[in-house]
Scaffold this motif. Structure first.
Motif, PDB file in Angstrom:
ATOM      1  N   GLN A  13       1.015  -1.149   0.393  1.00  0.00           N
ATOM      2  CA  GLN A  13       0.484  -0.253   0.129  1.00  0.00           C
ATOM      3  C   GLN A  13       0.701   1.542   0.436  1.00  0.00           C
ATOM      4  O   GLN A  13       1.018   2.188  -0.702  1.00  0.00           O
ATOM      5  CB  GLN A  13      -0.674  -0.229   0.982  1.00  0.00           C
ATOM      6  CG  GLN A  13      -2.182  -1.343   1.206  1.00  0.00           C
ATOM      7  CD  GLN A  13      -2.773  -0.980   1.945  1.00  0.00           C
ATOM      8  OE1 GLN A  13      -2.372  -0.486   3.417  1.00  0.00           O
ATOM      9  NE2 GLN A  13      -3.814  -1.479   2.074  1.00  0.00           N
ATOM     10  N   LEU A  14       2.391   0.946   1.185  1.00  0.00           N
ATOM     11  CA  LEU A  14       2.786   2.017   0.465  1.00  0.00           C
ATOM     12  C   LEU A  14       3.310   2.327  -0.199  1.00  0.00           C
ATOM     13  O   LEU A  14       3.859   3.776  -1.213  1.00  0.00           O
ATOM     14  CB  LEU A  14       4.051   2.165   1.905  1.00  0.00           C
ATOM     15  CG  LEU A  14       3.396   2.756   3.398  1.00  0.00           C
ATOM     16  CD1 LEU A  14       4.124   2.437   4.197  1.00  0.00           C
ATOM     17  CD2 LEU A  14       2.585   3.723   4.040  1.00  0.00           C
ATOM     18  N   PHE A  16       2.364   1.991  -4.018  1.00  0.00           N
ATOM     19  CA  PHE A  16       1.669   1.921  -4.525  1.00  0.00           C
ATOM     20  C   PHE A  16       1.563   3.520  -4.399  1.00  0.00           C
ATOM     21  O   PHE A  16       1.386   4.697  -4.847  1.00  0.00           O
ATOM     22  CB  PHE A  16       0.370   1.793  -4.759  1.00  0.00           C
ATOM     23  CG  PHE A  16       0.069   0.719  -5.453  1.00  0.00           C
ATOM     24  CD1 PHE A  16       0.007   0.102  -6.411  1.00  0.00           C
ATOM     25  CD2 PHE A  16      -0.091  -0.333  -4.847  1.00  0.00           C
ATOM     26  CE1 PHE A  16       0.100  -0.647  -7.150  1.00  0.00           C
ATOM     27  CE2 PHE A  16       0.418  -2.026  -6.144  1.00  0.00           C
ATOM     28  CZ  PHE A  16      -0.180  -2.418  -6.314  1.00  0.00           C
ATOM     29  N   LYS A  17       1.300   4.215  -2.720  1.00  0.00           N
ATOM     30  CA  LYS A  17       1.761   5.332  -2.584  1.00  0.00           C
ATOM     31  C   LYS A  17       2.290   6.626  -2.619  1.00  0.00           C
ATOM     32  O   LYS A  17       2.087   7.287  -3.101  1.00  0.00           O
ATOM     33  CB  LYS A  17       0.666   5.542  -0.962  1.00  0.00           C
ATOM     34  CG  LYS A  17      -0.113   6.454  -0.700  1.00  0.00           C
ATOM     35  CD  LYS A  17       0.063   6.898   1.350  1.00  0.00           C
ATOM     36  CE  LYS A  17      -0.467   8.287   1.528  1.00  0.00           C
ATOM     37  NZ  LYS A  17      -1.317   8.049   3.339  1.00  0.00           N
ATOM     38  N   TYR A  18       3.748   5.928  -2.480  1.00  0.00           N
ATOM     39  CA  TYR A  18       4.488   7.296  -2.692  1.00  0.00           C
ATOM     40  C   TYR A  18       5.477   6.400  -3.844  1.00  0.00           C
ATOM     41  O   TYR A  18       6.343   7.080  -4.569  1.00  0.00           O
ATOM     42  CB  TYR A  18       5.704   7.139  -1.166  1.00  0.00           C
ATOM     43  CG  TYR A  18       4.677   7.526  -0.333  1.00  0.00           C
ATOM     44  CD1 TYR A  18       4.283   8.734  -0.108  1.00  0.00           C
ATOM     45  CD2 TYR A  18       3.896   6.836   0.720  1.00  0.00           C
ATOM     46  CE1 TYR A  18       3.860   9.054   1.258  1.00  0.00           C
ATOM     47  CE2 TYR A  18       3.813   6.769   2.072  1.00  0.00           C
ATOM     48  CZ  TYR A  18       2.971   8.605   1.939  1.00  0.00           C
ATOM     49  OH  TYR A  18       2.830   9.361   3.549  1.00  0.00           O
ATOM     50  N   GLU A  19       5.219   5.693  -4.731  1.00  0.00           N
ATOM     51  CA  GLU A  19       6.298   5.410  -5.687  1.00  0.00           C
ATOM     52  C   GLU A  19       7.050   5.508  -5.926  1.00  0.00           C
ATOM     53  O   GLU A  19       7.889   5.205  -6.336  1.00  0.00           O
ATOM     54  CB  GLU A  19       6.187   6.528  -7.079  1.00  0.00           C
ATOM     55  CG  GLU A  19       4.732   6.624  -6.924  1.00  0.00           C
ATOM     56  CD  GLU A  19       3.906   5.110  -7.856  1.00  0.00           C
ATOM     57  OE1 GLU A  19       4.980   4.831  -8.952  1.00  0.00           O
ATOM     58  OE2 GLU A  19       2.577   4.605  -7.994  1.00  0.00           O
ATOM     59  N   ALA A  24       8.237   4.731   1.167  1.00  0.00           N
ATOM     60  CA  ALA A  24       7.299   3.999   1.781  1.00  0.00           C
ATOM     61  C   ALA A  24       8.164   3.172   2.661  1.00  0.00           C
ATOM     62  O   ALA A  24       7.577   3.081   3.685  1.00  0.00           O
ATOM     63  CB  ALA A  24       7.686   2.763   0.504  1.00  0.00           C
ATOM     64  N   ARG A  46       5.933  -5.793  -4.083  1.00  0.00           N
ATOM     65  CA  ARG A  46       4.768  -4.496  -5.176  1.00  0.00           C
ATOM     66  C   ARG A  46       4.785  -5.703  -6.245  1.00  0.00           C
ATOM     67  O   ARG A  46       3.286  -5.809  -6.660  1.00  0.00           O
ATOM     68  CB  ARG A  46       5.320  -2.783  -4.451  1.00  0.00           C
ATOM     69  CG  ARG A  46       4.501  -2.257  -6.288  1.00  0.00           C
ATOM     70  CD  ARG A  46       5.227  -0.941  -6.242  1.00  0.00           C
ATOM     71  NE  ARG A  46       3.750  -0.565  -7.583  1.00  0.00           N
ATOM     72  CZ  ARG A  46       4.146   0.711  -8.161  1.00  0.00           C
ATOM     73  NH1 ARG A  46       4.548   1.355  -7.075  1.00  0.00           N
ATOM     74  NH2 ARG A  46       3.068   0.959  -9.067  1.00  0.00           N
TER      75      ARG A  46
END
Length: 120
Positions: A13-14, A16-19, A24, A46
């Motif tokens: 999730q982190l 995907f959120k921060y790339e 992350a 990921r």
């Protein structure tokens, strides 16, 4: 180190959120201060999630028990016919690994290894 599915899910999730694995990782450190996974772990989780759509570890295939039973029967029949056979002889005759023969004899058939010495 093994991570729980919840922890792996948080990593994904982190990511995907921060790339960025570095950012992350910093955010993950706030959630789990006692853990310090590498940036490669975040990228790996990921990529794995994108391929499988799951954060769970893959279960290993179970080995065929029919092969094990067959090997055990072969070893048992050889030992009953000729109890003085060595583990090496059985292994070379059958093509079954020596360690497997040893485990069958000691753990399944409850036999103990010994070496015969000549008497006086």
């Amino acid at each position: 180190m093994r991570y729980t599915p919840k922890q792996r899910s948080a990593m994904v999730q982190l990511m995907f959120k921060y790339e960025s694995p570095t950012i992350a990782k910093r955010a993950f450190k706030h959630l789990y201060p006692h853990l310090n996974p590498s940036s490669v772990t975040f990228t790996y989780n990921r990529v794995k999630y994108e391929a499988t759509q799951s954060c769970h570890q893959r279960k290993h295939k179970e080995r065929s028990s029919s092969l094990a039973k067959e090997r055990t029967l072969i070893i048992k029949s050889i030992i009953t016919r000729n109890p003085e056979r060595s583990i090496r002889q059985i292994a070379s005759q059958t093509g079954i690994p020596r360690s497997y023969v040893y485990n069958v004899l000691t753990k399944v058939l409850k036999l103990k290894p010994y070496k015969k010495y000549g008497g006086h």
